[in-house]
Design a protein around this motif. Structure first.
Motif, short mmCIF file in Angstrom:
data_model
loop_
_atom_site.label_atom_id
_atom_site.label_comp_id
_atom_site.label_asym_id
_atom_site.label_seq_id
_atom_site.Cartn_x
_atom_site.Cartn_y
_atom_site.Cartn_z
N SER A 16 0.83 -1.21 0.00
CA SER A 16 0.00 0.00 0.00
C SER A 16 0.86 1.25 0.00
N SER A 17 1.91 1.25 0.84
CA SER A 17 2.78 2.43 0.93
C SER A 17 3.50 2.67 -0.39
N LYS A 18 3.93 1.59 -1.05
CA LYS A 18 4.69 1.74 -2.29
C LYS A 18 3.77 2.07 -3.46
N SER A 19 2.57 1.54 -3.46
CA SER A 19 1.60 1.90 -4.50
C SER A 19 1.24 3.37 -4.40
N ALA A 20 0.97 3.83 -3.18
CA ALA A 20 0.65 5.25 -2.99
C ALA A 20 1.80 6.14 -3.41
N LEU A 21 3.03 5.73 -3.11
CA LEU A 21 4.19 6.54 -3.46
C LEU A 21 4.34 6.65 -4.98
N ALA A 22 4.16 5.55 -5.68
CA ALA A 22 4.26 5.58 -7.14
C ALA A 22 3.19 6.48 -7.74
N GLN A 23 1.98 6.43 -7.19
CA GLN A 23 0.90 7.28 -7.71
C GLN A 23 1.16 8.74 -7.41
N TRP A 24 1.67 9.02 -6.20
CA TRP A 24 2.03 10.41 -5.87
C TRP A 24 3.08 10.92 -6.84
N LEU A 25 4.09 10.12 -7.09
CA LEU A 25 5.18 10.53 -7.98
C LEU A 25 4.65 10.87 -9.37
N ARG A 26 3.79 10.00 -9.91
CA ARG A 26 3.28 10.23 -11.26
C ARG A 26 2.32 11.42 -11.31
N ARG A 27 1.70 11.72 -10.18
CA ARG A 27 0.79 12.87 -10.14
C ARG A 27 1.55 14.18 -10.09
N VAL A 28 2.61 14.25 -9.28
CA VAL A 28 3.28 15.54 -9.08
C VAL A 28 4.41 15.79 -10.07
N CYS A 29 4.95 14.74 -10.69
CA CYS A 29 6.18 14.90 -11.48
C CYS A 29 6.01 15.86 -12.66
N VAL A 30 4.80 15.98 -13.18
CA VAL A 30 4.57 16.82 -14.36
C VAL A 30 4.01 18.20 -14.01
N THR A 31 3.95 18.51 -12.72
CA THR A 31 3.39 19.79 -12.31
C THR A 31 4.40 20.92 -12.49
N PRO A 32 3.95 22.16 -12.43
CA PRO A 32 4.88 23.29 -12.53
C PRO A 32 5.96 23.28 -11.46
N GLU A 33 5.64 22.72 -10.29
CA GLU A 33 6.60 22.70 -9.20
C GLU A 33 7.74 21.72 -9.43
N TRP A 34 7.52 20.71 -10.26
CA TRP A 34 8.55 19.73 -10.53
C TRP A 34 9.04 19.83 -11.97
N ALA A 35 8.31 19.31 -12.93
CA ALA A 35 8.75 19.40 -14.32
C ALA A 35 8.90 20.85 -14.75
N GLY A 36 8.00 21.70 -14.28
CA GLY A 36 8.07 23.11 -14.65
C GLY A 36 9.30 23.81 -14.15
N CYS A 37 9.91 23.26 -13.10
CA CYS A 37 11.16 23.81 -12.57
C CYS A 37 12.38 23.02 -13.05
N GLY A 38 12.14 22.14 -14.03
CA GLY A 38 13.26 21.38 -14.60
C GLY A 38 13.78 20.27 -13.71
N ILE A 39 12.90 19.71 -12.85
CA ILE A 39 13.33 18.67 -11.92
C ILE A 39 12.74 17.32 -12.35
N PRO A 40 13.53 16.43 -12.93
CA PRO A 40 13.05 15.07 -13.19
C PRO A 40 12.83 14.34 -11.87
N LEU A 41 11.69 13.69 -11.74
CA LEU A 41 11.36 12.93 -10.54
C LEU A 41 10.94 11.52 -10.94
N ASN A 42 11.71 10.53 -10.50
CA ASN A 42 11.48 9.15 -10.92
C ASN A 42 11.67 8.20 -9.74
N ALA A 43 11.41 6.92 -10.00
CA ALA A 43 11.58 5.90 -8.96
C ALA A 43 12.24 4.67 -9.54
N VAL A 44 12.95 3.96 -8.69
CA VAL A 44 13.33 2.59 -9.03
C VAL A 44 12.48 1.67 -8.16
N ALA A 45 12.10 0.53 -8.73
CA ALA A 45 11.30 -0.45 -8.01
C ALA A 45 12.06 -1.77 -7.97
#
Length: 252
Positions: A148-177
């Motif tokens: 549950s914790s890892k599923s939620a984390l992956a969903q959070w990552l995919r939700r925020v990674c393309v926002t102005p605060e992350w991608a918009g600031c030039g910050i790639p955000l990814n995960a290894v599983a």
């Protein structure tokens, strides 16, 4: 970087320092910053301490700290500890010329989860997530808290990674599983023969079997390197083929 005292975090810190990078390590002990990421106070201390040590500018942030207990500590550390650290340090990343960030997911993130826990995590409701987790433990579903914790984390990552605060600031955000990694966290699994058999059935790794922590660390090193200019929101399975085996060719 969190989780630098052992396992994948320790391996990655060693690789980065060997190539000349300065690493600020966070862990419960044996680290530059000793803090408990299971509590809001510990997370605030970690963020404040790192910001003070880096002068408000970070080239990379990696969240490696995690636990695999069948208790709600798993939810507090693996989701809220990770996301609070990433969000707290994001301004320092945005101040760097080529920032990168990465987290540790898990092949377990593809397993059945407790919906109420995942939903509360994604809504930022820590105590509600914990209460739902406690109910899961009471009915015998404590083993589902790690997925549950890892599923939620992956969903959070995919939700925020393309926002102005992350991608918009030039910050790639990814995960290894990772699949099964030979770390202190997995030692108890190998000590119990029945548990080991269950683990092998749950996480089949046809390519080279169990992984050393350095294998996962190498993937993380690339994700936070300047070479990664366009990968964002990806969960990279470093699992010996477990995800492809379990989910088959129709999931891609």
């Amino acid at each position: 970087m969190s989780g630098t005292a052992s396992g994948i975090g320790k391996a990655l810190a060693g690789l980065l320092r060997a190539q000349g990078d300065e690493v600020i390590g966070i862990d419960l002990k044996d680290a530059d910053v000793c803090a408990d990421l299971s509590t809001p106070e510990g997370r605030a201390l970690a963020v404040e301490s790192v910001l003070g040590m880096c002068g408000g500018v970070l080239d990379g942030v990696v969240a490696c700290a995690g636990v695999s207990t069948f208790t709600t500590l798993t939810v507090r550390v693996n989701y809220f500890g990770v996301t609070a650290m990433l969000e707290g340090l994001r301004p320092a990343l945005a101040a760097a010329p080529a920032p990168r960030a990465a987290v540790i997911g898990s092949i377990s993130g593809t397993k059945p989860a407790v919906p109420e826990v995942v939903r509360a995590c994604l809504d930022g409701l820590e105590e509600e997530a914990v209460e739902s987790g406690e109910r899961a433990v009471e009915r015998g579903d404590g083993r589902m808290l790690y997925p549950s914790s890892k599923s939620a984390l992956a969903q959070w990552l995919r939700r925020v990674c393309v926002t102005p605060e992350w991608a918009g600031c030039g910050i790639p955000l990814n995960a290894v599983a990772p699949g099964v990694v030979l770390t202190p966290m997995s030692d108890p699994l190998f000590a119990d023969e029945e548990m080991r058999k269950a683990m092998d059935a749950a996480v089949p790794m046809p390519l080279n079997g169990y992984a050393e922590p350095e294998v996962v660390a190498e993937a993380l090193r690339w994700l936070i390197s300047p070479a990664n200019s366009h990968m964002s929101g990806q969960v990279v399975y470093v699992d010996g083929g477990a995800e492809a085996t379990l989910r088959g060719p129709d999931v891609y």
